[in-house]
Write a protein that holds these residues in place. Structure first.
Motif, mmCIF file in Angstrom:
data_model
loop_
_atom_site.group_PDB
_atom_site.id
_atom_site.type_symbol
_atom_site.label_atom_id
_atom_site.label_comp_id
_atom_site.label_asym_id
_atom_site.label_seq_id
_atom_site.Cartn_x
_atom_site.Cartn_y
_atom_site.Cartn_z
ATOM 1 N N UNK A 136 0.830 -1.210 0.000
ATOM 2 C CA UNK A 136 0.000 0.000 0.000
ATOM 3 C C UNK A 136 0.861 1.255 0.000
ATOM 4 N N UNK A 137 1.897 1.257 0.823
ATOM 5 C CA UNK A 137 2.762 2.433 0.916
ATOM 6 C C UNK A 137 3.494 2.665 -0.400
ATOM 7 N N UNK A 138 3.959 1.575 -1.021
ATOM 8 C CA UNK A 138 4.684 1.697 -2.290
ATOM 9 C C UNK A 138 3.785 2.222 -3.398
ATOM 10 N N UNK A 139 2.565 1.680 -3.508
ATOM 11 C CA UNK A 139 1.668 2.119 -4.575
ATOM 12 C C UNK A 139 1.172 3.542 -4.331
ATOM 13 N N UNK A 140 0.957 3.912 -3.073
ATOM 14 C CA UNK A 140 0.593 5.302 -2.770
ATOM 15 C C UNK A 140 1.692 6.243 -3.247
ATOM 16 N N UNK A 141 2.926 5.837 -3.039
ATOM 17 C CA UNK A 141 4.058 6.661 -3.495
ATOM 18 C C UNK A 141 4.089 6.762 -5.013
ATOM 19 N N UNK A 142 3.825 5.663 -5.708
ATOM 20 C CA UNK A 142 3.841 5.669 -7.168
ATOM 21 C C UNK A 142 2.697 6.503 -7.737
#
Length: 214
Positions: A136-142
């Protein structure tokens, strides 16, 4: 409070090669493959996970030059072709309302049509790192980095990894859909397990994703 492991994870990604002036349908799709990595205490690089996403730009070069959404998605890959009827309607064709969202999508996003959108094809986290909301954190960043001027972000919430013997596919899919709802994705009516979200949604902060501010 201990430092979350997500703080130590970084992403290395590469994008597909595209011409600056498009001529073929694939030229309007940029595919980005990312690898999530962690530097261990001994300096060794540890693989945490990976993801694939696509940025689709049907109007990148103007109305007269851009291919229809149908041609663009159908020609690129079977993965993207599945999203066409979900986003633009079961009855949409190559030359009919190809820039107008289906009623279900329009009601979720309050937008009539699209200029640019992002499709999250997949994300897979190594078993030892699951349960820490790194995905979730990675995709939010992307999304913040790549989808600022997109109209929507879409995904298909289907588990990629082998399931536990005591967990069937339907339960695992429902669990994954709830997982993505934590980022702001909404189920598309009549198209389970596809989900969409507005790219301009206020994404939750990392503390909120981790549940620290509740």
């Amino acid at each position: 409070m201990s430092k979350p492991i997500a703080n130590e994870v970084y992403v290395a990604f590469k994008a597909s090669t595209i011409p600056i002036v498009g001529e073929e349908p694939n030229d309007w799709v940029t595919t980005i493959r990312g690898k999530l990595k962690l530097r261990g205490r001994n300096g060794k690089i540890i693989h945490v996970g990976e993801f694939i996403l696509h940025i689709i730009e049907p109007q990148a070069y103007g109305d007269d030059q851009a291919p229809s959404n149908y041609n663009l998605l159908d020609v690129h890959s079977w993965v993207l072709s599945e999203f066409y009827s979900v986003l633009f309607g079961e009855d949409a064709t190559d030359d009919l309302n190809e820039d107008e969202f289906s009623q279900e999508i329009a009601e979720i996003l309050h937008l009539p049509g699209c200029r640019r959108f992002l499709v999250l094809e997949s994300i897979e986290i190594e078993p030892v790192f699951r349960g820490q909301r790194i995905g979730l954190i990675a995709i939010a960043r992307m999304i913040r980095l790549l989808a600022e001027d997109c109209d929507l972000v879409a995904t298909k919430a289907v588990p990629l990894y082998p399931l536990r013997p005591d967990l069937n596919f339907e339960i695992a899919t429902h669990k994954l859909m709830k997982y993505w709802q934590g980022l702001g994705f909404q189920p598309v009516p009549n198209h389970h397990p596809y989900m969409v979200m507005s790219a301009i949604t206020n994404l939750p902060s990392t503390p909120a994703i981790l549940g620290w501010d509740s």
